[in-house]
Design an enzyme around this catalytic site. Structure first.
Site, PDB file in Angstrom:
ATOM      1  N   GLN A  77      88.262 -17.175   4.292  1.00  0.00           N
ATOM      2  CA  GLN A  77      87.011 -17.433   3.596  1.00  0.00           C
ATOM      3  C   GLN A  77      85.829 -16.950   4.438  1.00  0.00           C
ATOM      4  O   GLN A  77      85.867 -15.843   4.953  1.00  0.00           O
ATOM      5  CB  GLN A  77      86.927 -18.933   3.274  1.00  0.00           C
ATOM      6  CG  GLN A  77      87.914 -19.405   2.230  1.00  0.00           C
ATOM      7  CD  GLN A  77      87.530 -18.975   0.822  1.00  0.00           C
ATOM      8  OE1 GLN A  77      86.355 -18.796   0.501  1.00  0.00           O
ATOM      9  NE2 GLN A  77      88.530 -18.775  -0.035  1.00  0.00           N
ATOM     10  N   CYS A 172      85.328 -21.436   7.083  1.00  0.00           N
ATOM     11  CA  CYS A 172      86.677 -21.113   6.603  1.00  0.00           C
ATOM     12  C   CYS A 172      87.006 -21.840   5.310  1.00  0.00           C
ATOM     13  O   CYS A 172      88.173 -22.086   5.000  1.00  0.00           O
ATOM     14  CB  CYS A 172      87.715 -21.408   7.687  1.00  0.00           C
ATOM     15  SG  CYS A 172      87.389 -20.561   9.247  1.00  0.00           S
TER      16      CYS A 172
END
Length: 217
Positions: A77, A172
């Site tokens: 991410q 993340c």
């Protein structure tokens, strides 16, 4: 380190390296390499930048402000890179190394765990979120891209940086994930020292022998 290990070309560009220039250089290297090309490890730092993985969700960017956001082709991410964080970009022929991605991730995490252990810091991995953690706080993140059996991207280790930008994202993809760094845990470890140690521990973990650009393989 034994001299019969496969060589790994080590590059340490000075100063802060532009993220997009570095990303394009990694892609170009990976596209141009052949079966004889030496694997490479680049140890460097970036100016402030948020990077969003190829499946990254923009809702994890809470308030990026004036820090640029770059969509990239690694897994994972959103994360933050900035001065005081050691970046290790690994360009490895996975077929030649006999490694799958899952095993490589494990070895990358272990290299950081070993480095931190050398400084008396007890670190661990999580099965649900790649990276390295100290008492539940993330200290290193990683993300990889594999193309034609070769990987690029790598890992980022927080050493002595301004952690404020991590509060502008869900690191993340995890809301409220605490972030830590080496300088908050022990004293006397510089960014340069951590870079040297990371190159060494990565070499050991991957059974590779780091060479400077001027060394012969």
């Amino acid at each position: 380190m034994p001299s019969d290990l496969r060589p790994l070309r080590l590059r340490r560009p000075p100063g802060l390296q532009d993220y997009l220039v570095t990303l394009n250089a990694m892609r170009d290297f990976t596209d141009a390499r052949d079966a004889e090309t030496l694997d490479e490890l680049w140890i460097l730092e970036h100016p402030p930048v948020f990077t969003l993985g190829q499946a990254g969700r923009r809702e994890h960017l809470l308030a990026p402000g004036d820090i640029p956001v770059i969509q990239v082709d690694r897994g994972g991410q959103v994360t933050y890179h900035g001065p005081g964080q050691v970046i290790a970009y690994l360009m490895l022929d996975l077929r030649r190394a006999g490694l799958g991605v899952k095993r490589l991730v494990n070895l990358l995490e272990q290299s950081v765990i070993d480095l931190l252990g050398d400084h008396g810091i007890k670190a661990s991995r999580r099965t649900d979120a790649p990276g390295v953690y100290v008492a539940g706080a993330k200290i290193a993140s990683l993300g990889l891209r594999v193309r034609n059996g070769c990987c690029y991207h790598g890992l980022a280790l927080n050493v002595a940086m301004d952690l404020e930008p991590f509060g502008r994202i869900n690191p993340c993809g995890h809301a409220g994930l605490p972030i830590t760094q080496i300088s908050d845990l022990v004293t006397g470890v510089s960014v340069a020292d951590a870079g040297d140690a990371l190159a060494s521990t990565l070499g050991r973990a991957l059974n590779l022998r780091p060479l400077s650009p001027s060394d012969r393989a």
